[in-house]
Design an enzyme around this catalytic site. Sequence first.
Site, short mmCIF file in Angstrom:
data_model
loop_
_atom_site.label_atom_id
_atom_site.label_comp_id
_atom_site.label_asym_id
_atom_site.label_seq_id
_atom_site.Cartn_x
_atom_site.Cartn_y
_atom_site.Cartn_z
N TYR A 20 36.23 51.06 61.28
CA TYR A 20 37.43 51.85 60.97
C TYR A 20 38.35 51.04 60.05
O TYR A 20 38.83 51.54 59.03
CB TYR A 20 38.14 52.24 62.26
CG TYR A 20 39.45 52.94 62.05
CD1 TYR A 20 39.50 54.24 61.57
CD2 TYR A 20 40.66 52.29 62.31
CE1 TYR A 20 40.70 54.89 61.35
CE2 TYR A 20 41.87 52.93 62.09
CZ TYR A 20 41.89 54.23 61.62
OH TYR A 20 43.09 54.87 61.40
N GLU A 42 46.45 60.69 66.02
CA GLU A 42 47.64 59.81 66.09
C GLU A 42 48.58 60.30 67.18
O GLU A 42 49.17 59.50 67.91
CB GLU A 42 48.35 59.73 64.74
CG GLU A 42 47.59 58.96 63.68
CD GLU A 42 47.48 57.46 63.93
OE1 GLU A 42 48.15 56.92 64.84
OE2 GLU A 42 46.70 56.81 63.20
N TRP A 50 45.37 52.46 69.98
CA TRP A 50 44.55 53.17 69.01
C TRP A 50 43.06 52.97 69.32
O TRP A 50 42.26 53.86 69.13
CB TRP A 50 44.87 52.71 67.59
CG TRP A 50 43.98 53.37 66.59
CD1 TRP A 50 43.04 52.79 65.80
CD2 TRP A 50 43.92 54.78 66.31
NE1 TRP A 50 42.39 53.74 65.05
CE2 TRP A 50 42.91 54.97 65.34
CE3 TRP A 50 44.60 55.90 66.78
CZ2 TRP A 50 42.58 56.23 64.83
CZ3 TRP A 50 44.27 57.15 66.28
CH2 TRP A 50 43.28 57.30 65.31
#
Length: 194
Positions: A20, A42, A50
């Site tokens: 990522y 998000e 995250w």
Amino acid sequence: MTEPCRCGWANPRNPRYLAYHDEEWGVPCHDERTLFEMLNLEGAQAGLSWETILNKRDNYRTAFDGWDASRIALYDDAKVAELLANPGIVRNRLKVAAAISNARAWLQLQAAGLSLDTLLWAYVDGQPLQNSYDSYQHAPAHTPLSDRISKDLSKRGFKFVGSTIIYAYMQAIGMVNDHATTCFRYHIVKGLAR
């Protein structure tokens, strides 16, 4: 072979996280479905790490019909109950409801002849903002620009779009390059600006 220098937040023990960071985070995104997906992810991340959301990303794609907003907008109580029973996603009623509200808001945006891509990127004249922080810890949690975008999206019916969430979103979709200047991705991402 020596590992390249990366932003300090990228967990080197998680290959998904490294991919990522190395391939997606900070890269200017104009794909409408990805923009919609990332806005919802998000929001789902609020109060969590995250990495937790990233590890569940494939489950989210399956659970939310590949982030097809036209399908999500039609979710009923039975579908919500199914989602809240799904251990592969964050089972938070408000966050699930937000994804449905966001799908409806996205459809209204489309009906008005807009898209997330045109709306968001107009705020930066189509060019990513280039910051120069030597550490991710120096990047702000929110900015006056993320405040304005947050208010705009809220006014349009989007949920879980507070300014801090929106700044993280801007980083993720490449509206702002917050790779540390010491990170090997900083100059690569900088060169991707159109």
